[in-house]
Design an enzyme around this catalytic site. Structure first.
Site, PDB file in Angstrom:
ATOM      1  N   ASP A   1       2.363 -20.316 -16.878  1.00 41.21           N
ATOM      2  CA  ASP A   1       1.245 -19.966 -17.755  1.00 41.21           C
ATOM      3  C   ASP A   1       0.345 -21.164 -18.070  1.00 41.21           C
ATOM      4  O   ASP A   1      -0.388 -21.173 -19.045  1.00 41.21           O
ATOM      5  CB  ASP A   1       1.774 -19.345 -19.054  1.00 41.21           C
ATOM      6  CG  ASP A   1       2.805 -20.231 -19.721  1.00 41.21           C
ATOM      7  OD1 ASP A   1       3.219 -21.232 -19.106  1.00 41.21           O
ATOM      8  OD2 ASP A   1       3.187 -19.929 -20.862  1.00 41.21           O
TER       9      ASP A   1
ATOM     10  N   HIS B   1      -4.713 -37.050   5.860  1.00 41.15           N
ATOM     11  CA  HIS B   1      -4.823 -36.584   4.468  1.00 41.15           C
ATOM     12  C   HIS B   1      -3.472 -36.674   3.761  1.00 41.15           C
ATOM     13  O   HIS B   1      -3.083 -35.759   3.031  1.00 41.15           O
ATOM     14  CB  HIS B   1      -5.392 -35.158   4.426  1.00 41.15           C
ATOM     15  CG  HIS B   1      -6.873 -35.131   4.687  1.00 41.15           C
ATOM     16  ND1 HIS B   1      -7.553 -33.984   4.986  1.00 41.15           N
ATOM     17  CD2 HIS B   1      -7.794 -36.119   4.712  1.00 41.15           C
ATOM     18  CE1 HIS B   1      -8.837 -34.276   5.186  1.00 41.15           C
ATOM     19  NE2 HIS B   1      -8.998 -35.566   5.018  1.00 41.15           N
TER      20      HIS B   1
ATOM     21  N   ASP C   1      -7.398 -44.492   0.210  1.00 39.72           N
ATOM     22  CA  ASP C   1      -8.654 -43.727   0.219  1.00 39.72           C
ATOM     23  C   ASP C   1      -8.741 -43.083  -1.158  1.00 39.72           C
ATOM     24  O   ASP C   1      -8.171 -42.018  -1.400  1.00 39.72           O
ATOM     25  CB  ASP C   1      -8.592 -42.685   1.339  1.00 39.72           C
ATOM     26  CG  ASP C   1      -9.881 -41.892   1.467  1.00 39.72           C
ATOM     27  OD1 ASP C   1     -10.709 -41.925   0.526  1.00 39.72           O
ATOM     28  OD2 ASP C   1     -10.057 -41.231   2.501  1.00 39.72           O
TER      29      ASP C   1
ATOM     30  N   ASP D   1     -16.186 -42.224  -2.601  1.00 40.18           N
ATOM     31  CA  ASP D   1     -15.231 -42.006  -1.511  1.00 40.18           C
ATOM     32  C   ASP D   1     -15.076 -43.337  -0.784  1.00 40.18           C
ATOM     33  O   ASP D   1     -15.839 -43.640   0.137  1.00 40.18           O
ATOM     34  CB  ASP D   1     -15.760 -40.905  -0.581  1.00 40.18           C
ATOM     35  CG  ASP D   1     -14.711 -40.454   0.422  1.00 40.18           C
ATOM     36  OD1 ASP D   1     -13.557 -40.904   0.315  1.00 40.18           O
ATOM     37  OD2 ASP D   1     -15.054 -39.645   1.310  1.00 40.18           O
TER      38      ASP D   1
ATOM     39  N   HIS E   1     -11.082 -38.113  13.708  1.00 38.10           N
ATOM     40  CA  HIS E   1     -12.028 -37.485  12.767  1.00 38.10           C
ATOM     41  C   HIS E   1     -13.438 -37.997  13.022  1.00 38.10           C
ATOM     42  O   HIS E   1     -13.662 -38.843  13.888  1.00 38.10           O
ATOM     43  CB  HIS E   1     -11.601 -37.750  11.309  1.00 38.10           C
ATOM     44  CG  HIS E   1     -11.458 -39.199  10.946  1.00 38.10           C
ATOM     45  ND1 HIS E   1     -12.538 -40.002  10.657  1.00 38.10           N
ATOM     46  CD2 HIS E   1     -10.358 -40.001  10.804  1.00 38.10           C
ATOM     47  CE1 HIS E   1     -12.119 -41.213  10.341  1.00 38.10           C
ATOM     48  NE2 HIS E   1     -10.787 -41.251  10.443  1.00 38.10           N
TER      49      HIS E   1
ATOM     50  N   HIS F   1     -19.822 -38.132   6.302  1.00 32.90           N
ATOM     51  CA  HIS F   1     -20.153 -36.868   5.640  1.00 32.90           C
ATOM     52  C   HIS F   1     -21.026 -37.188   4.433  1.00 32.90           C
ATOM     53  O   HIS F   1     -21.068 -38.325   3.967  1.00 32.90           O
ATOM     54  CB  HIS F   1     -18.882 -36.106   5.224  1.00 32.90           C
ATOM     55  CG  HIS F   1     -17.928 -36.890   4.364  1.00 32.90           C
ATOM     56  ND1 HIS F   1     -18.114 -37.053   3.003  1.00 32.90           N
ATOM     57  CD2 HIS F   1     -16.791 -37.569   4.655  1.00 32.90           C
ATOM     58  CE1 HIS F   1     -17.116 -37.784   2.510  1.00 32.90           C
ATOM     59  NE2 HIS F   1     -16.293 -38.124   3.497  1.00 32.90           N
TER      60      HIS F   1
ATOM     61  N   HIS G   1     -16.933 -33.978   0.080  1.00 28.63           N
ATOM     62  CA  HIS G   1     -17.564 -33.584   1.350  1.00 28.63           C
ATOM     63  C   HIS G   1     -18.766 -32.745   0.949  1.00 28.63           C
ATOM     64  O   HIS G   1     -18.684 -31.522   0.852  1.00 28.63           O
ATOM     65  CB  HIS G   1     -16.588 -32.788   2.227  1.00 28.63           C
ATOM     66  CG  HIS G   1     -15.413 -33.598   2.672  1.00 28.63           C
ATOM     67  ND1 HIS G   1     -14.260 -33.054   3.175  1.00 28.63           N
ATOM     68  CD2 HIS G   1     -15.209 -34.944   2.696  1.00 28.63           C
ATOM     69  CE1 HIS G   1     -13.404 -34.014   3.492  1.00 28.63           C
ATOM     70  NE2 HIS G   1     -13.958 -35.172   3.199  1.00 28.63           N
TER      71      HIS G   1
ATOM     72  N   GLU H   1     -17.039 -44.132   7.762  1.00 28.05           N
ATOM     73  CA  GLU H   1     -15.586 -44.287   7.652  1.00 28.05           C
ATOM     74  C   GLU H   1     -14.845 -44.162   8.973  1.00 28.05           C
ATOM     75  O   GLU H   1     -14.033 -43.255   9.154  1.00 28.05           O
ATOM     76  CB  GLU H   1     -15.026 -43.272   6.644  1.00 28.05           C
ATOM     77  CG  GLU H   1     -15.470 -41.826   6.875  1.00 28.05           C
ATOM     78  CD  GLU H   1     -14.741 -40.861   5.951  1.00 28.05           C
ATOM     79  OE1 GLU H   1     -13.498 -40.935   5.887  1.00 28.05           O
ATOM     80  OE2 GLU H   1     -15.394 -40.028   5.322  1.00 28.05           O
TER      81      GLU H   1
ATOM     82  N   TYR I   1      -5.597 -44.890  13.970  1.00 24.20           N
ATOM     83  CA  TYR I   1      -4.261 -44.533  13.468  1.00 24.20           C
ATOM     84  C   TYR I   1      -3.313 -44.460  14.653  1.00 24.20           C
ATOM     85  O   TYR I   1      -3.513 -43.655  15.565  1.00 24.20           O
ATOM     86  CB  TYR I   1      -4.322 -43.171  12.749  1.00 24.20           C
ATOM     87  CG  TYR I   1      -5.545 -43.069  11.857  1.00 24.20           C
ATOM     88  CD1 TYR I   1      -5.518 -43.529  10.547  1.00 24.20           C
ATOM     89  CD2 TYR I   1      -6.750 -42.553  12.360  1.00 24.20           C
ATOM     90  CE1 TYR I   1      -6.657 -43.468   9.746  1.00 24.20           C
ATOM     91  CE2 TYR I   1      -7.886 -42.492  11.579  1.00 24.20           C
ATOM     92  CZ  TYR I   1      -7.835 -42.958  10.270  1.00 24.20           C
ATOM     93  OH  TYR I   1      -8.969 -42.908   9.489  1.00 24.20           O
TER      94      TYR I   1
ATOM     95  N   ARG J   1      -8.357 -47.517   7.983  1.00 25.87           N
ATOM     96  CA  ARG J   1      -9.673 -46.892   7.785  1.00 25.87           C
ATOM     97  C   ARG J   1     -10.435 -47.787   6.819  1.00 25.87           C
ATOM     98  O   ARG J   1      -9.843 -48.340   5.883  1.00 25.87           O
ATOM     99  CB  ARG J   1      -9.535 -45.467   7.225  1.00 25.87           C
ATOM    100  CG  ARG J   1     -10.879 -44.798   6.954  1.00 25.87           C
ATOM    101  CD  ARG J   1     -10.811 -43.255   6.852  1.00 25.87           C
ATOM    102  NE  ARG J   1     -10.074 -42.745   5.716  1.00 25.87           N
ATOM    103  CZ  ARG J   1      -8.867 -42.210   5.788  1.00 25.87           C
ATOM    104  NH1 ARG J   1      -8.247 -42.113   6.949  1.00 25.87           N
ATOM    105  NH2 ARG J   1      -8.254 -41.772   4.702  1.00 25.87           N
TER     106      ARG J   1
ATOM    107  N   GLU K   1     -13.941 -47.359   4.571  1.00 28.89           N
ATOM    108  CA  GLU K   1     -14.927 -46.330   4.213  1.00 28.89           C
ATOM    109  C   GLU K   1     -15.866 -46.842   3.143  1.00 28.89           C
ATOM    110  O   GLU K   1     -15.421 -47.276   2.072  1.00 28.89           O
ATOM    111  CB  GLU K   1     -14.197 -45.076   3.714  1.00 28.89           C
ATOM    112  CG  GLU K   1     -15.130 -43.978   3.256  1.00 28.89           C
ATOM    113  CD  GLU K   1     -14.415 -42.662   2.994  1.00 28.89           C
ATOM    114  OE1 GLU K   1     -13.205 -42.684   2.700  1.00 28.89           O
ATOM    115  OE2 GLU K   1     -15.076 -41.611   3.072  1.00 28.89           O
TER     116      GLU K   1
HETATM  117  N1  GLY Z   1     -11.413 -38.894   1.143  1.00 31.16           N
HETATM  118  C1  GLY Z   1     -11.712 -37.894   2.065  1.00 31.16           C
HETATM  119  C2  GLY Z   1     -12.568 -38.379   3.123  1.00 31.16           C
HETATM  120  O1  GLY Z   1     -12.681 -39.575   3.329  1.00 31.16           O
HETATM  121  O2  GLY Z   1     -13.255 -37.645   3.773  1.00 31.16           O
HETATM  122 MN    MN Z   2     -14.843 -39.618   3.319  1.00 30.16          MN
HETATM  123 MN    MN Z   3     -12.237 -40.990   1.882  1.00 29.87          MN
END
Ligand code: GLY
Ligand code: MN
Ligand code: MN
Length: 467
Positions: A63, A273, A290, A301, A373, A377, A384, A402, A406, A423, A425
């Site tokens: 709840d 992720h 990240d 981000d 990837h 974005h 996103h 970014e 990997y 990564r 970014e």
């Molecule tokens: N943190 C999600 C991305 O980098 O797209």
């Molecule tokens: Mn991102």
């Molecule tokens: Mn990110």
């Protein structure tokens, strides 16, 4: 006399509950949201109406609900952050009152507000958000509007997984009322596409007020990243590093994080992720973080990848430098007019060439094995964010850059590369002939990261009792 007393008690109760001190003073202004609604109406076709619903509440445990997160489109257009609301926008003035917008909100209720928090109510929506025509949600049913008379209705996807609830003012009943009034059996593709196109074309270009929010959310996220770079050591857990970010975000007034933080050491950094963040020790591995804050709705981000012991190994350094070089090459084309896809292609091209040079792949087509990837974005109210991903970059868009590499264990390359996940970014504001890196405050060069790691953090001195 009795009536007077009841009225007095009513006003007293609400003023007691409603009064709230020490709130942030830098929320977006009601004029911002009003102006965004006008911009939306300008893009609506002739004789059309738009209908925007709040997001549903979601269960966390039995709840208990998750803390509510407003639908970014609803927030953008109204500033209203509560559930169970619907906004109507009309291209042409309606009725004798000639209204072009109507907001249905949660009704004030002293008992409910004592349990689940303050409600803005009709008066608050008028005074704080600048609406003239506001009703309680329960009045939507009897509100006279003939949705069938419009040539075009504009609305977003309608959630279908809500619990049936017969009370007249929750999201489920608001949605049912709309579907009945408009005779909707199946969502109309034109309606959905128009909603996406209009909201995307508005939200992809940040206004000056939004840029203030974006600069703030990104800057404070950089400070958080830097603090972890200083505080980190092999004994720290992933979740502790996550916690430092969270603490710093809140210290600077952010509501929280714009997305579930990814804090992964070694092999975990190779999971795109990753979200468990539950390794009890980072050990002498790379830590991929990240993490970005959400400040008054706007998400940063930012990703930084750092060695827990303060020094990159030769292999880590080689991979790191390649990701860095890919970023640098992409930055060079970040300006108005560059097709969005060129950004993705450039990053892939640099990484492919670099992986071949390092002997990790032999064919450029295999780049996707280690870089699966895309590079960029849009960024804003959604991490996103909405925008036209097929078009050219435009001034005052914000995109991420970014690239990453990997290499999980058992990959088909020399095992000296295994479990390296990198990564980097950054959040990039597009200008007419160039770009601005909003996340410049957090170092990206491996030499700068190693230098910062030598500094002491406030968090190094924190002592807690042993249990
Ligand atoms: N943190 C999600 C991305 O980098 O797209
Ligand atoms: Mn991102
Ligand atoms: Mn990110």
């Amino acid at each position: 006399m009795k009536q007077f007393f009841v009225l007095f008690a009513f006003l007293f109760t609400f003023s007691q509950i409603h009064s709230q001190e020490n709130l942030p003073t830098d929320y977006l202004s009601k004029e911002f949201h009003q102006e965004r609604r006008e911009a939306f109406r300008n893009l609506m076709p002739a004789n059309s109406a738009a209908v925007v619903f709040s997001y549903p509440e979601r269960v966390f445990s039995k709840d208990i609900n998750y803390n509510y997160h407003a639908n970014p489109d609803m927030y953008y257009l109204t500033g209203y952050k509560e559930p169970d609301a619907v906004l109507l926008l009309f291209k042409d003035p309606q009725g004798a009152e000639k209204y072009t917008e109507v907001l249905f909100v949660r009704e004030r209720n002293a008992n409910r507000e004592m349990w689940t928090g303050r409600r803005l109510g009709i008066e608050g929506a008028k005074s704080k958000l600048g609406f003239k025509t506001v009703y309680n949600g329960k009045d939507f049913k009897d509100f006279v509007v003939d949705f069938k008379k419009f040539d075009t209705l504009i609305y977003d996807k309608i959630p279908t997984d809500l619990e049936i609830n017969n009370s007249s003012d929750n999201l489920y009943s608001l949605l049912q009322t709309f579907k009945n009034k408009a005779g909707i059996i199946k969502e109309n593709e034109t309606s959905l596409n128009l909603f996406t196109n209009i909201t995307s074309s508005l939200r992809e270009i940040k206004t000056p007020e939004e840029l203030v929010m974006m600069r703030k959310t990104v800057k404070l996220s950089c400070i958080a990243h830097n603090e972890v770079m200083k505080a980190i050591g092999p004994d720290m857990s992933e979740n502790e590093a996550d916690g430092i970010h969270a603490y710093v975000h809140r210290h600077y007034g952010a509501e929280g994080e714009g997305y579930p933080p990814i804090v992964g050491a070694g092999a975990n950094g190779c999971i795109l992720h990753y979200g468990e963040n539950n390794a009890t020790k980072i050990d002498n591995q790379l830590l991929l973080m990240d993490v970005g804050s959400e400040y008054h709705g706007y998400s940063a981000d930012v990703t930084r990848t750092i060695p827990a012991n303060g020094k990159f190994t030769e292999e880590q350094k080689a991979i790191y430098q390649l990701v860095y070089d890919a970023q640098e090459e992409v930055f060079k084309i970040c300006k108005e007019g560059t097709p969005f896809q060129d950004v993705n292609n450039k990053a892939r091209e640099v990484i492919a060439a670099g992986l071949i040079k390092l002997g990790i792949i032999t064919d450029v087509r295999d780049v996707r094995t280690y870089y699966p990837h895309s590079c960029s974005h849009f960024l804003g109210l959604d991490v996103h964010d909405k925008g036209n991903y097929m078009g050219p970059l435009k001034e005052n868009m914000i995109i991420t850059v970014e690239p990453g590499i990997y290499i999980p264990a058992n990959s088909k390359c020399d095992k000296k590369w295994w479990n390296i996940g990198v990564r980097i970014e950054d959040d990039i504001l597009i200008k007419k002939d160039s770009y601005e890196n909003l996340s410049i405050d957090s170092p990206r060069k491996w030499q700068e990261i190693e230098a910062l790691a030598k500094q002491k953090s406030t968090f190094n001195d924190m002592k807690f009792p042993k249990i």
